[in-house]
Design a protein around this motif. Structure first.
Motif, mmCIF file in Angstrom:
data_model
loop_
_atom_site.group_PDB
_atom_site.id
_atom_site.type_symbol
_atom_site.label_atom_id
_atom_site.label_comp_id
_atom_site.label_asym_id
_atom_site.label_seq_id
_atom_site.Cartn_x
_atom_site.Cartn_y
_atom_site.Cartn_z
ATOM 1 N N UNK A 186 2.195 49.516 96.448
ATOM 2 C CA UNK A 186 1.595 50.093 95.239
ATOM 3 C C UNK A 186 1.690 49.093 94.099
ATOM 4 N N UNK A 187 0.529 48.649 93.612
ATOM 5 C CA UNK A 187 0.516 47.687 92.511
ATOM 6 C C UNK A 187 0.299 48.411 91.182
ATOM 7 N N UNK A 188 1.089 48.043 90.173
ATOM 8 C CA UNK A 188 0.870 48.573 88.823
ATOM 9 C C UNK A 188 -0.395 47.905 88.273
ATOM 10 N N UNK A 189 -1.294 48.643 87.611
ATOM 11 C CA UNK A 189 -2.507 48.003 87.067
ATOM 12 C C UNK A 189 -2.146 46.853 86.114
ATOM 13 N N UNK A 190 -2.859 45.740 86.227
ATOM 14 C CA UNK A 190 -2.542 44.585 85.377
ATOM 15 C C UNK A 190 -3.267 44.693 84.032
ATOM 16 N N UNK A 191 -2.784 43.961 83.038
ATOM 17 C CA UNK A 191 -3.363 43.973 81.695
ATOM 18 C C UNK A 191 -4.305 42.774 81.552
ATOM 19 N N UNK A 192 -5.510 43.018 81.055
ATOM 20 C CA UNK A 192 -6.439 41.901 80.816
ATOM 21 C C UNK A 192 -6.439 41.613 79.315
ATOM 22 N N UNK A 193 -6.086 40.391 78.942
ATOM 23 C CA UNK A 193 -6.033 40.038 77.522
ATOM 24 C C UNK A 193 -7.365 39.454 77.066
ATOM 25 N N UNK A 194 -7.774 39.818 75.842
ATOM 26 C CA UNK A 194 -8.988 39.233 75.261
ATOM 27 C C UNK A 194 -8.643 37.837 74.724
ATOM 28 N N UNK A 250 8.107 41.911 85.356
ATOM 29 C CA UNK A 250 7.431 42.099 84.073
ATOM 30 C C UNK A 250 6.008 42.608 84.250
ATOM 31 N N UNK A 251 5.248 42.570 83.157
ATOM 32 C CA UNK A 251 3.870 43.087 83.172
ATOM 33 C C UNK A 251 2.932 41.962 83.587
ATOM 34 N N UNK A 252 2.044 42.245 84.567
ATOM 35 C CA UNK A 252 1.165 41.197 85.108
ATOM 36 C C UNK A 252 -0.155 41.114 84.331
ATOM 37 N N UNK A 253 -0.721 39.878 84.270
ATOM 38 C CA UNK A 253 -2.033 39.668 83.647
ATOM 39 C C UNK A 253 -3.118 39.419 84.693
ATOM 40 N N UNK A 254 -2.746 39.304 85.963
ATOM 41 C CA UNK A 254 -3.750 39.028 87.006
ATOM 42 C C UNK A 254 -3.625 40.045 88.131
ATOM 43 N N UNK A 255 -4.753 40.293 88.828
ATOM 44 C CA UNK A 255 -4.752 41.185 89.986
ATOM 45 C C UNK A 255 -4.793 40.356 91.257
ATOM 46 N N UNK A 256 -4.928 41.009 92.423
ATOM 47 C CA UNK A 256 -4.995 40.259 93.678
ATOM 48 C C UNK A 256 -6.332 39.514 93.832
#
Length: 607
Positions: A557-565, A509-515
């Protein structure tokens, strides 16, 4: 009865972003409030950090300008319906209103909300069409729209004869016709003095002040802001304070202030119609009247609309609790919430069975999220639950709050929007087309249906849609509304995320955190396209062996994660999830952190 011809009290009402605060800036500049060389911030009335960042007004502000020896008290009001508690009491202090309407957008829902209050209180309106220089401005049509709105809201004959001023607040000019371009704000000043009634009443009668607002000062404590309804008030005067519950108390005014420009100036006395600030009354509340001891007559106070949405505020009990915040205990949380209620009249705080949990009710998600953001900046650390609407029992039926939702959207996206809103139990009440291929839609929708909809709406319209909503009424329960269709990706263990672990998890799925991010077991780290939650190991490390194979160590290759407000987090979480708020981070988590416990709980529910 006598009038004070050298004074006018006026409030500015408008929809968000129609240029209210910019207009006040120009009135201040052109009345000579600022020195020639004084450095002045833009939108000088929005003084709070959050107000400046979001470009919205949250708290009402008072200011005063002088024009030809006449003092004009101007009150800037919030445009969002969530801050309606602010607006209603401000209108008690003024005799007329400037209704500011964008010459391109026309009447918007919040305009309607505040205007309805002003007309019902019998205030004299002046319509100011702003942004007259904007490409696509349609002043004649918008004046007709305003007239229709006045008729719809039940304006009386006198209110329907409203004067119209055409202005560009940005350029600082106003005119009485569209043919002649204004040089400055003179026409607006003249219209205010001609049309807004001067305060009238008993100039020499016994003193009486109605307090409509509370401010707080570090040095002098509570400051009451109100209007002198009768007689004169002086520094050092003894008065009787009439409480809302009918009790009375003797008080003394230690300091009296009047408004000049943006400053509060100490004054010896104030008379009928003056808007004043008073210090020295320790436990003053909004809506109370101070009277002369010889003539104790409390004034009736306006009824403020009840809250429609509530949330639970809890002490943070996650594995990272106490790491980042300064105020973390239940006492800190309790004191801060009860302090908020003193000045935020549309909010309620209740204690619950648990000493660590408080139920906070407000006028909408925005109202509550602004409080959360303010507390976060003040170094508080806590958790909040998903917003839920407040039901009421009316005539034996269970009723829920209904919102009037207005949407402007390009024609191509109308189908997608109507499909989503139909599932959320929305009923269409109006539809029309605007120039430039925009469609205007109006719906009545349960407040429940709007929770979590904004982010979907922006996705469905590719960011091209505009939506606004305002509380309409309570109606019988409309039935079940489907909740979020996606599950959460939940961290399997406590640790630090690795590129290797995230690479494996991003297929789910879509990630909310990076490494390199600290996570704990039970924390939500992404969203799954499936309906159920999936546990993922984002802290997984690669086992090192002494054999090397060509190509196996290529960069992952990591997909850019989404940062939620913060608002997006509040909209995203479901019933069994919480948002953990700290000064540095906003995290989402499961109420039950342990994977085993969640499984046991789920199997119990199935039985």
């Amino acid at each position: 009865m006598s009038k004070r011809e050298n004074l006018r009290n006026v409030a500015i009402i408008a929809h968000v972003d129609h240029g209210k605060t910019t207009l006040v800036d120009q009135l201040l500049r052109q009345s000579g409030v600022f020195r020639v060389n004084e450095a002045v911030a833009e939108r000088v009335m929005d003084s709070g950090d959050l107000e400046r960042e979001r470009g919205i007004t949250i708290l009402s502000k008072n200011t005063a300008v002088k024009y030809k020896d006449i003092k004009i008290n101007i009150v800037d009001t919030p445009g969002h319906a969530d801050f309606g508690g602010e607006v209603e009491r401000i209108l008690m202090m003024v005799d007329g209103v400037l209704l500011l309407v964008d010459a391109f957008e026309g009447c918007m829902p919040q305009t309607r909300f505040v205007l309805k209050k002003a007309l019902s209180l019998g205030k004299k309106p002046i319509v100011v069409l702003n942004k007259i220089d904007r490409p696509g401005a349609r002043p004649e049509e918008v004046v007709d729209e305003v007239l229709d709105l006045f008729i719809e809201l039940g304006a009386n004959d006198d209110q329907l004869e409203f004067p119209v001023v055409y202005a560009s607040a940005r350029d600082g000019c106003a005119s009485l016709t569209t043919d002649v371009e204004g040089k400055d704000m003179t026409d607006l000043f003249e219209t205010i003095i001609r049309e807004v009634p001067a305060p009238e009443g008993d100039l020499d009668g016994p003193a009486q002040v109605l307090f409509s607002n509370i401010d707080y000062d570090e040095y002098v404590g509570r400051v009451g802001i109100g209007r002198v309804e009768r007689g004169n008030i002086r520094t050092g005067m003894n008065l009787v304070l009439c409480r809302r519950d009918g009790e009375t108390k003797n008080v003394k005014i230690s300091k009296l202030y009047q408004f000049e420009g943006l400053k509060r100036i100490e004054a010896e006395e104030a008379g009928l119609g003056d808007i004043i600030a008073v210090s020295g009354i320790a436990d003053l509340n909004i809506g109370e009247t101070a009277c002369d001891p010889e003539c104790v007559e409390p004034l009736p106070f306006i009824k403020i609309d009840e809250p429609t949405v509530s949330m639970m505020f809890m002490v943070n009990n996650s594995p990272f609790a106490g790491r980042e915040g300064k105020y973390v205990t239940s006492r800190n949380l309790r004191d801060r919430l009860f302090k908020e209620v003193e000045t935020n009249v549309a909010m309620r705080v209740e204690e619950t069975d648990s000493t660590d949990t408080f139920k906070v009710s407000g006028r909408g998600e925005l109202h509550l999220s602004i409080l959360i953001e303010q507390m976060r900046r003040q170094n508080y650390e806590f958790q909040v639950s998903r917003p839920s609407v407040i039901y009421r029992e009316i005539d034996g039926k269970r009723c829920e709050p209904i919102e009037l939702l207005m949407i402007e959207v390009p024609e191509d996206y109308v189908g997608a929007v109507m499909d989503k809103l139909g599932r959320r139990k929305a009923e269409m009440v109006n539809m029309g087309t605007r120039d430039g291929g925009m469609t205007h839609l109006e719906f009545k929708i349960p407040a429940r249906g709007l929770i979590g909809y904004r982010s979907e709406f922006l996705t469905d319209t590719n960011g091209n849609g505009i939506m606004n909503h305002v509380f309409d009424s309570y109606e019988p329960y409309k039935g079940e509304i489907p909740q979020r269709s996606q599950g959460s990706l939940v961290a399997f263990e406590t640790g630090t995320t690795t590129g290797y672990g995230l690479f494996g998890a991003q297929e789910r799925g879509r990630m909310f955190v990076g490494p390199g991010v600290d996570v704990y077991e039970g924390m939500i780290v992404g969203v799954s396209p499936k309906a159920e939650d999936i546990t993922v190991n984002v802290c997984k490390k690669k086992h090192v062996t002494n054999t090397r194979a060509a190509g196996s160590d290529e960069a992952l290759r990591l997909t850019p994660h989404t940062v939620l407000s913060l608002e997006q987090c509040l909209e995203f979480i479901s019933e069994d999830e919480l948002v953990e708020v700290t000064p540095q981070n906003v995290r989402m988590r499961k109420m039950i952190l342990s994977h085993e416990m969640r499984m046991k709980n789920a199997s119990k529910k199935k039985q």
